[in-house]
Design a protein around this motif. Sequence first.
Motif, PDB file in Angstrom:
ATOM      1  N   GLY A  40       0.110   8.390  28.486  1.00 18.23           N
ATOM      2  CA  GLY A  40      -1.200   8.101  27.919  1.00 18.23           C
ATOM      3  C   GLY A  40      -1.579   8.965  26.731  1.00 18.23           C
ATOM      4  O   GLY A  40      -2.667   8.820  26.184  1.00 18.23           O
ATOM      5  N   ASN A  41      -0.698   9.862  26.342  1.00 18.44           N
ATOM      6  CA  ASN A  41      -0.954  10.717  25.181  1.00 18.44           C
ATOM      7  C   ASN A  41      -0.111  10.250  24.005  1.00 18.44           C
ATOM      8  O   ASN A  41       1.084  10.025  24.151  1.00 18.44           O
ATOM      9  N   SER A  42      -0.745  10.136  22.855  1.00 15.85           N
ATOM     10  CA  SER A  42      -0.041   9.703  21.657  1.00 15.85           C
ATOM     11  C   SER A  42       0.202  10.896  20.744  1.00 15.85           C
ATOM     12  O   SER A  42      -0.694  11.715  20.534  1.00 15.85           O
ATOM     13  N   VAL A  43       1.432  10.998  20.245  1.00 11.32           N
ATOM     14  CA  VAL A  43       1.781  12.050  19.284  1.00 11.32           C
ATOM     15  C   VAL A  43       2.179  11.353  17.982  1.00 11.32           C
ATOM     16  O   VAL A  43       3.162  10.613  17.934  1.00 11.32           O
ATOM     17  N   LYS A  44       1.387  11.575  16.944  1.00  9.62           N
ATOM     18  CA  LYS A  44       1.610  10.906  15.665  1.00  9.62           C
ATOM     19  C   LYS A  44       2.806  11.494  14.927  1.00  9.62           C
ATOM     20  O   LYS A  44       2.994  12.714  14.908  1.00  9.62           O
ATOM     21  N   ASP A  45       3.587  10.616  14.341  1.00  6.86           N
ATOM     22  CA  ASP A  45       4.701  11.005  13.471  1.00  6.86           C
ATOM     23  C   ASP A  45       5.620  12.047  14.124  1.00  6.86           C
ATOM     24  O   ASP A  45       5.978  13.056  13.525  1.00  6.86           O
ATOM     25  N   VAL A  46       6.040  11.771  15.330  1.00 13.85           N
ATOM     26  CA  VAL A  46       6.895  12.698  16.080  1.00 13.85           C
ATOM     27  C   VAL A  46       8.350  12.649  15.605  1.00 13.85           C
ATOM     28  O   VAL A  46       9.097  13.608  15.762  1.00 13.85           O
ATOM     29  N   ALA A  47       8.734  11.524  14.987  1.00 15.43           N
ATOM     30  CA  ALA A  47      10.127  11.335  14.579  1.00 15.43           C
ATOM     31  C   ALA A  47      10.190  10.534  13.286  1.00 15.43           C
ATOM     32  O   ALA A  47       9.252   9.819  12.936  1.00 15.43           O
ATOM     33  N   TRP A  48      11.324  10.661  12.605  1.00 18.09           N
ATOM     34  CA  TRP A  48      11.527   9.893  11.372  1.00 18.09           C
ATOM     35  C   TRP A  48      12.958   9.384  11.299  1.00 18.09           C
ATOM     36  O   TRP A  48      13.842   9.885  11.980  1.00 18.09           O
ATOM     37  N   TYR A  49      13.143   8.391  10.445  1.00 15.07           N
ATOM     38  CA  TYR A  49      14.472   7.810  10.232  1.00 15.07           C
ATOM     39  C   TYR A  49      14.504   7.152   8.861  1.00 15.07           C
ATOM     40  O   TYR A  49      13.456   6.900   8.249  1.00 15.07           O
ATOM     41  N   TYR A  50      15.707   6.891   8.382  1.00 17.51           N
ATOM     42  CA  TYR A  50      15.895   6.253   7.077  1.00 17.51           C
ATOM     43  C   TYR A  50      16.475   4.859   7.311  1.00 17.51           C
ATOM     44  O   TYR A  50      17.671   4.721   7.559  1.00 17.51           O
ATOM     45  N   PRO A  51      15.641   3.820   7.248  1.00 17.66           N
ATOM     46  CA  PRO A  51      16.143   2.464   7.512  1.00 17.66           C
ATOM     47  C   PRO A  51      17.107   1.960   6.442  1.00 17.66           C
ATOM     48  O   PRO A  51      17.989   1.144   6.726  1.00 17.66           O
TER      49      PRO A  51
END
Length: 93
Positions: free
Chosen positions: A59-70
């Motif tokens: 129930g907790n949201s963490v913004k921008d926790v991960a990134w990737y290069y599509p």
Amino acid sequence: MKVTLNGTTLAESNKTVVVEGNHYFPPDSVNKEVFNDSNTSTVCGWKGTASYYNANVDGNSVKDVAWYYPNALDKAKNIEGYVAFYKNKVTIE
């Protein structure tokens, strides 16, 4: 390598690729059930445009926790689609 957030596994793999001190996890090692797309994007001069994920755990949201290069640029094709995590937002071991 394993990434957790509040005890929930976000990714786990023995086939990560390390770039600039960050472990990039293969797409099939990531628990996509806890992620949703973020509107955030950034540009790296040699890797390309990064897209971001938010994580929702217990129930907790963490913004921008991960990134990737599509669509990684040529010099970073080896990490295209691989996911890296912010060390200050998750546990990486």
